[in-house]
Scaffold this motif. Structure first.
Motif, PDB file in Angstrom:
ATOM      1  N   UNK A 138      -4.413  -8.456  -8.942  1.00 54.56           N
ATOM      2  CA  UNK A 138      -4.395  -8.129  -7.505  1.00 54.56           C
ATOM      3  C   UNK A 138      -2.974  -8.144  -6.962  1.00 54.56           C
ATOM      4  N   UNK A 139      -2.188  -9.133  -7.385  1.00 52.34           N
ATOM      5  CA  UNK A 139      -0.804  -9.225  -6.921  1.00 52.34           C
ATOM      6  C   UNK A 139       0.018  -8.044  -7.427  1.00 52.34           C
ATOM      7  N   UNK A 140      -0.185  -7.673  -8.675  1.00 49.11           N
ATOM      8  CA  UNK A 140       0.542  -6.523  -9.234  1.00 49.11           C
ATOM      9  C   UNK A 140       0.156  -5.233  -8.520  1.00 49.11           C
ATOM     10  N   UNK A 144       2.642  -2.877  -6.378  1.00 48.88           N
ATOM     11  CA  UNK A 144       2.801  -1.451  -6.683  1.00 48.88           C
ATOM     12  C   UNK A 144       2.553  -0.604  -5.442  1.00 48.88           C
ATOM     13  N   UNK A 145       1.563  -0.993  -4.629  1.00 47.02           N
ATOM     14  CA  UNK A 145       1.264  -0.239  -3.406  1.00 47.02           C
ATOM     15  C   UNK A 145       2.390  -0.366  -2.376  1.00 47.02           C
ATOM     16  N   UNK A 146       3.015  -1.526  -2.312  1.00 53.52           N
ATOM     17  CA  UNK A 146       4.109  -1.754  -1.349  1.00 53.52           C
ATOM     18  C   UNK A 146       5.421  -1.125  -1.820  1.00 53.52           C
ATOM     19  N   UNK A 147       5.514  -0.818  -3.092  1.00 48.58           N
ATOM     20  CA  UNK A 147       6.740  -0.280  -3.670  1.00 48.58           C
ATOM     21  C   UNK A 147       6.448   1.016  -4.411  1.00 48.58           C
ATOM     22  N   UNK A 148       6.084   2.070  -3.671  1.00 40.96           N
ATOM     23  CA  UNK A 148       5.705   3.320  -4.342  1.00 40.96           C
ATOM     24  C   UNK A 148       6.862   3.989  -5.078  1.00 40.96           C
TER      25      UNK A 148
END
Length: 163
Positions: A138-140, A144-148
């Motif tokens: 979940x953290x990964x 990934x979503x916050x850092x496209x």
């Protein structure tokens, strides 16, 4: 480390390192975190890596004995907490608490004497492991979503590696 102790002739740095490390492990066993004090104290006395390395085996042996005595007294006095079902509590635990739980269960498995107890502890360990894995995923995913802009792995390339 008194006059009749097997450790009485050890250097003071060794004695202090061993005593505080054992106290730290014993306190962790009953749920008291003394890390802020204990770890610095041990580091102060164990500046020479040889001290901590030579003391490790005895720290483990003495810690195991202290935990065994402590657990026995706790049980005898009826002070142990009711065993909680791990699957109900795990989702509420922080990563650090899950890690501590995992390490504690590993130690309990090593110390368990009955096959049934070992089996129950291994099941609990598997539950904690799964929750750690789930939380990490979940953290990964959130990262990934916050850092496209960060390149994601190419699934086709991953498949070609498996062939």
């Amino acid at each position: 480390h008194g006059l009749k102790s097997a450790f009485k002739d050890r250097p003071r740095a060794y004695q202090e390192t061993q005593a505080e490390a054992v106290a730290y492990v014993a306190m962790q066993n009953i749920g008291v975190d003394t890390g802020n004090y204990s770890l610095g104290y041990v580091a102060t006395w164990a500046k020479d890596k040889a001290v901590i390395h030579s003391a490790l085996s005895e720290i483990q042996q003495v810690s195991n004995k202290v935990i065994e005595l402590s657990d026995g007294l706790t049980k005898q006095l009826g002070l142990q907490e009711a065993q909680k079902e791990p699957e109900h509590d795990l989702k509420k635990l922080s990563a650090q608490d899950l890690n501590q739980s995992y390490q504690s269960l590993q130690q309990q498995i090593r110390q368990a004497t009955s096959p049934q107890q070992k089996s129950e502890l291994k099941n609990q360990l598997n539950d904690v492991h799964q929750e750690i894995s789930d939380q990490t995923q979940k953290q990964l995913q959130a990262f990934a979503e916050k850092n496209p802009g960060i390149k994601q792995p190419d699934p086709e390339y991953d498949q070609s590696l498996k062939r």
